[in-house]
Design a protein around this motif. Structure first.
Motif, PDB file in Angstrom:
ATOM      1  N   LEU A 175       0.828  -1.203   0.000  1.00 14.23           N
ATOM      2  CA  LEU A 175       0.000   0.000   0.000  1.00 14.23           C
ATOM      3  C   LEU A 175       0.862   1.253   0.000  1.00 14.23           C
ATOM      4  O   LEU A 175       0.622   2.186  -0.774  1.00 14.23           O
ATOM      5  CB  LEU A 175      -0.938   0.018   1.209  1.00 14.23           C
ATOM      6  N   LEU A 176       1.867   1.270   0.836  1.00 16.30           N
ATOM      7  CA  LEU A 176       2.757   2.429   0.918  1.00 16.30           C
ATOM      8  C   LEU A 176       3.473   2.665  -0.413  1.00 16.30           C
ATOM      9  O   LEU A 176       3.576   3.810  -0.870  1.00 16.30           O
ATOM     10  CB  LEU A 176       3.765   2.241   2.047  1.00 16.30           C
ATOM     11  N   GLU A 177       3.925   1.600  -1.053  1.00 17.62           N
ATOM     12  CA  GLU A 177       4.575   1.745  -2.358  1.00 17.62           C
ATOM     13  C   GLU A 177       3.614   2.285  -3.408  1.00 17.62           C
ATOM     14  O   GLU A 177       3.973   3.148  -4.217  1.00 17.62           O
ATOM     15  CB  GLU A 177       5.169   0.407  -2.825  1.00 17.62           C
ATOM     16  N   ASN A 178       2.366   1.792  -3.405  1.00 16.59           N
ATOM     17  CA  ASN A 178       1.358   2.294  -4.353  1.00 16.59           C
ATOM     18  C   ASN A 178       1.063   3.767  -4.116  1.00 16.59           C
ATOM     19  O   ASN A 178       0.888   4.538  -5.067  1.00 16.59           O
ATOM     20  CB  ASN A 178       0.076   1.473  -4.273  1.00 16.59           C
ATOM     21  N   VAL A 179       0.989   4.167  -2.859  1.00 16.62           N
ATOM     22  CA  VAL A 179       0.742   5.576  -2.534  1.00 16.62           C
ATOM     23  C   VAL A 179       1.920   6.433  -2.998  1.00 16.62           C
ATOM     24  O   VAL A 179       1.727   7.510  -3.579  1.00 16.62           O
ATOM     25  CB  VAL A 179       0.488   5.754  -1.025  1.00 16.62           C
TER      26      VAL A 179
END
Length: 140
Positions: A43-47
């Protein structure tokens, strides 16, 4: 939200397939648990990718999180802790709690057994008699 979207659509449809809906409930619970356990990094990478694509400033996740304005509201919590523990996990736990409240083991079992009363399959299911007996013993 994407995990529970399919479940919500199925529960709102007019033609209810109870067994399919119960399968979606179980699947949603498993996927939410997997997201809770292993989904933060993705999720953090996608954000981060979204922010880079749209030229949005990415905060330093190792910096200290400041609650509101002013130095008097500083905490000993990093940005990553705040976003992961205080937001990400709280939201997932809330979703899990709601699913477990609405679809506890007894409710799921009752719905599963009640499909034995559905005449659409002409009672050809091999466990039909067993399910009717169990339904009567347990709930009547």
């Amino acid at each position: 939200m994407g995990i529970t979207n399919i479940l919500c659509q199925a529960l709102q449809s007019r033609s209810q397939d109870i067994l399919n809906a119960m399968h979606l409930v179980s699947t949603s619970k498993v996927l939410l648990q997997q997201l809770r356990n292993d989904g933060w990094s993705d999720l953090l990478e996608n954000v981060k990718l979204f922010c880079l694509k749209h030229e949005i400033e990415i905060p330093d996740m190792s910096a200290q999180y400041v609650l509101g304005r002013g130095r008097s509201r500083q905490t000993n919590v990093t940005m990553v802790h705040h976003y992961r523990i205080d937001i990400f996990l709280v939201v997932i736990d809330s979703q899990m709690k709601e699913l477990n409240l609405r679809f506890n083991e007894q409710t799921v079992e009752l719905l599963r057994l009640s499909t034995a009363l559905d005449p659409s399959n002409n009672y050809k299911n091999s466990t039909y008699i067993d399910n009717i007996c169990r339904l009567a013993k347990t709930y009547y």
